[in-house]
Design a protein around this motif. Structure first.
Motif, PDB file in Angstrom:
ATOM      1  N   PRO A 156       0.981  -1.252   0.055  1.00 45.29           N
ATOM      2  CA  PRO A 156       0.375  -0.043   0.092  1.00 45.29           C
ATOM      3  C   PRO A 156       0.937   1.279  -0.252  1.00 45.29           C
ATOM      4  O   PRO A 156       0.122   2.157  -0.665  1.00 45.29           O
ATOM      5  N   GLU A 157       2.597   0.913   0.284  1.00 45.77           N
ATOM      6  CA  GLU A 157       2.904   2.408   0.503  1.00 45.77           C
ATOM      7  C   GLU A 157       3.590   2.815  -1.183  1.00 45.77           C
ATOM      8  O   GLU A 157       3.650   3.521  -0.789  1.00 45.77           O
ATOM      9  N   ALA A 158       3.013   2.366  -1.818  1.00 45.70           N
ATOM     10  CA  ALA A 158       3.394   2.029  -3.579  1.00 45.70           C
ATOM     11  C   ALA A 158       2.810   3.289  -3.997  1.00 45.70           C
ATOM     12  O   ALA A 158       1.709   3.667  -3.210  1.00 45.70           O
ATOM     13  N   ARG A 159       3.970   3.898  -4.922  1.00 45.94           N
ATOM     14  CA  ARG A 159       2.715   4.985  -5.212  1.00 45.94           C
ATOM     15  C   ARG A 159       1.848   4.929  -6.235  1.00 45.94           C
ATOM     16  O   ARG A 159       1.036   5.134  -6.729  1.00 45.94           O
ATOM     17  N   LYS A 160       2.619   3.560  -7.070  1.00 49.44           N
ATOM     18  CA  LYS A 160       1.288   2.842  -8.114  1.00 49.44           C
ATOM     19  C   LYS A 160       1.026   1.400  -7.579  1.00 49.44           C
ATOM     20  O   LYS A 160       1.910   1.244  -7.263  1.00 49.44           O
ATOM     21  N   PRO A 161       0.211   0.771  -7.158  1.00 47.61           N
ATOM     22  CA  PRO A 161      -0.188  -0.167  -6.767  1.00 47.61           C
ATOM     23  C   PRO A 161       0.506  -1.397  -7.553  1.00 47.61           C
ATOM     24  O   PRO A 161       0.607  -1.661  -8.844  1.00 47.61           O
ATOM     25  N   ALA A 162       0.355  -1.802  -5.826  1.00 46.56           N
ATOM     26  CA  ALA A 162       2.043  -3.085  -6.354  1.00 46.56           C
ATOM     27  C   ALA A 162       1.576  -4.192  -5.350  1.00 46.56           C
ATOM     28  O   ALA A 162       1.075  -4.098  -4.239  1.00 46.56           O
ATOM     29  N   PHE A 163       2.490  -5.028  -5.671  1.00 42.85           N
ATOM     30  CA  PHE A 163       2.616  -6.488  -4.337  1.00 42.85           C
ATOM     31  C   PHE A 163       4.118  -6.538  -4.190  1.00 42.85           C
ATOM     32  O   PHE A 163       5.158  -6.482  -5.014  1.00 42.85           O
ATOM     33  N   LYS A 164       4.403  -6.733  -3.127  1.00 38.40           N
ATOM     34  CA  LYS A 164       6.063  -7.205  -2.511  1.00 38.40           C
ATOM     35  C   LYS A 164       5.457  -8.873  -2.801  1.00 38.40           C
ATOM     36  O   LYS A 164       5.278  -9.159  -2.045  1.00 38.40           O
ATOM     37  N   ILE A 191       1.531  -5.446 -10.470  1.00 41.30           N
ATOM     38  CA  ILE A 191       1.031  -6.795 -11.403  1.00 41.30           C
ATOM     39  C   ILE A 191      -0.514  -6.703 -10.849  1.00 41.30           C
ATOM     40  O   ILE A 191      -0.460  -8.146 -10.724  1.00 41.30           O
ATOM     41  N   THR A 192      -1.391  -5.547  -9.959  1.00 47.70           N
ATOM     42  CA  THR A 192      -2.455  -5.586  -9.520  1.00 47.70           C
ATOM     43  C   THR A 192      -3.669  -5.828 -10.256  1.00 47.70           C
ATOM     44  O   THR A 192      -4.259  -6.132  -9.755  1.00 47.70           O
ATOM     45  N   VAL A 193      -3.163  -5.776 -11.177  1.00 49.36           N
ATOM     46  CA  VAL A 193      -4.813  -5.874 -12.675  1.00 49.36           C
ATOM     47  C   VAL A 193      -4.966  -6.588 -12.451  1.00 49.36           C
ATOM     48  O   VAL A 193      -5.898  -8.265 -12.860  1.00 49.36           O
ATOM     49  N   HIS A 194      -3.686  -8.147 -13.060  1.00 50.75           N
ATOM     50  CA  HIS A 194      -3.684  -9.560 -13.449  1.00 50.75           C
ATOM     51  C   HIS A 194      -3.514 -10.271 -12.286  1.00 50.75           C
ATOM     52  O   HIS A 194      -3.784 -11.763 -12.295  1.00 50.75           O
ATOM     53  N   TYR A 195      -3.291 -10.219 -11.338  1.00 58.67           N
ATOM     54  CA  TYR A 195      -2.791 -11.582 -10.545  1.00 58.67           C
ATOM     55  C   TYR A 195      -3.643 -11.078  -8.763  1.00 58.67           C
ATOM     56  O   TYR A 195      -3.784  -9.465  -8.736  1.00 58.67           O
ATOM     57  N   PRO A 241       9.250   2.140   1.469  1.00 60.94           N
ATOM     58  CA  PRO A 241      10.042   0.900   2.603  1.00 60.94           C
ATOM     59  C   PRO A 241      10.867  -0.176   2.026  1.00 60.94           C
ATOM     60  O   PRO A 241      11.373  -1.313   2.910  1.00 60.94           O
ATOM     61  N   VAL A 242      10.689  -0.482   0.994  1.00 61.33           N
ATOM     62  CA  VAL A 242      11.191  -1.785   0.606  1.00 61.33           C
ATOM     63  C   VAL A 242      12.319  -1.667  -0.628  1.00 61.33           C
ATOM     64  O   VAL A 242      12.036  -0.462  -1.248  1.00 61.33           O
ATOM     65  N   ARG A 243      13.544  -2.720   0.223  1.00 62.08           N
ATOM     66  CA  ARG A 243      14.346  -2.873  -0.832  1.00 62.08           C
ATOM     67  C   ARG A 243      14.121  -3.476  -1.894  1.00 62.08           C
ATOM     68  O   ARG A 243      14.376  -4.886  -1.139  1.00 62.08           O
ATOM     69  N   SER A 244      14.238  -3.434  -3.290  1.00 62.78           N
ATOM     70  CA  SER A 244      13.856  -4.617  -3.584  1.00 62.78           C
ATOM     71  C   SER A 244      15.423  -4.323  -4.578  1.00 62.78           C
ATOM     72  O   SER A 244      15.778  -3.497  -5.041  1.00 62.78           O
ATOM     73  N   GLU A 245      15.538  -6.113  -5.135  1.00 63.22           N
ATOM     74  CA  GLU A 245      16.812  -6.422  -5.125  1.00 63.22           C
ATOM     75  C   GLU A 245      16.426  -7.181  -6.106  1.00 63.22           C
ATOM     76  O   GLU A 245      17.773  -7.663  -6.671  1.00 63.22           O
TER      77      GLU A 245
END
Length: 113
Positions: free
Chosen positions: A27-35, A53-57, A80-84
């Motif tokens: 929910p903290e992402a600027r655009k809808p996203a998943f961790k 990828i929230t539209v299809h999944y 708050p997420v460090r994407s690796e």
């Protein structure tokens, strides 16, 4: 189309297959996203990613799914997420992302050749 590259350029991009072991809303992402937490096998291990990828999944539909990811980019702070890992996909006709994946299961950590 992008500029032409040679094979050595392609070899520098480390694209591996991994299995999503956890997926949750971001929910903290600027655009809808998943961790995502993705298992790239014993050599690379578990890596975190953020994916729009929230539209299809749904998170539930992602767990257990194999995906492709670039594992040799430097980590990137996304809220708050460090994407690796850069999880790969393609835009559909409306621009919503569809995940890139294998058509058969392969061992986690296999490199795209």
């Amino acid at each position: 189309m992008a500029d032409e590259i040679n094979y050595a350029d392609f070899e520098r991009v480390d694209i591996r297959v991994g299995t999503i072991v956890e997926a949750s809303p971001f929910p903290e992402a600027r655009k809808p996203a998943f961790k995502l937490l993705i298992d790239f096998g014993p050599e690379i291990g578990l890596k975190k990613s953020s994916a729009q990828i929230t539209v299809h999944y749904t998170p539930e539909s992602l767990v257990g799914r194999q995906v492709l990811g670039v594992v040799n980019f430097p980590p990137r702070q996304i809220g708050p997420v460090r994407s690796e890992v850069l999880t790969l996909g393609f835009g559909d006709e409306a621009g919503a992302i569809v995940l890139a994946a294998t058509d058969r299961p392969v061992p986690n950590g296999q490199k795209l050749m």
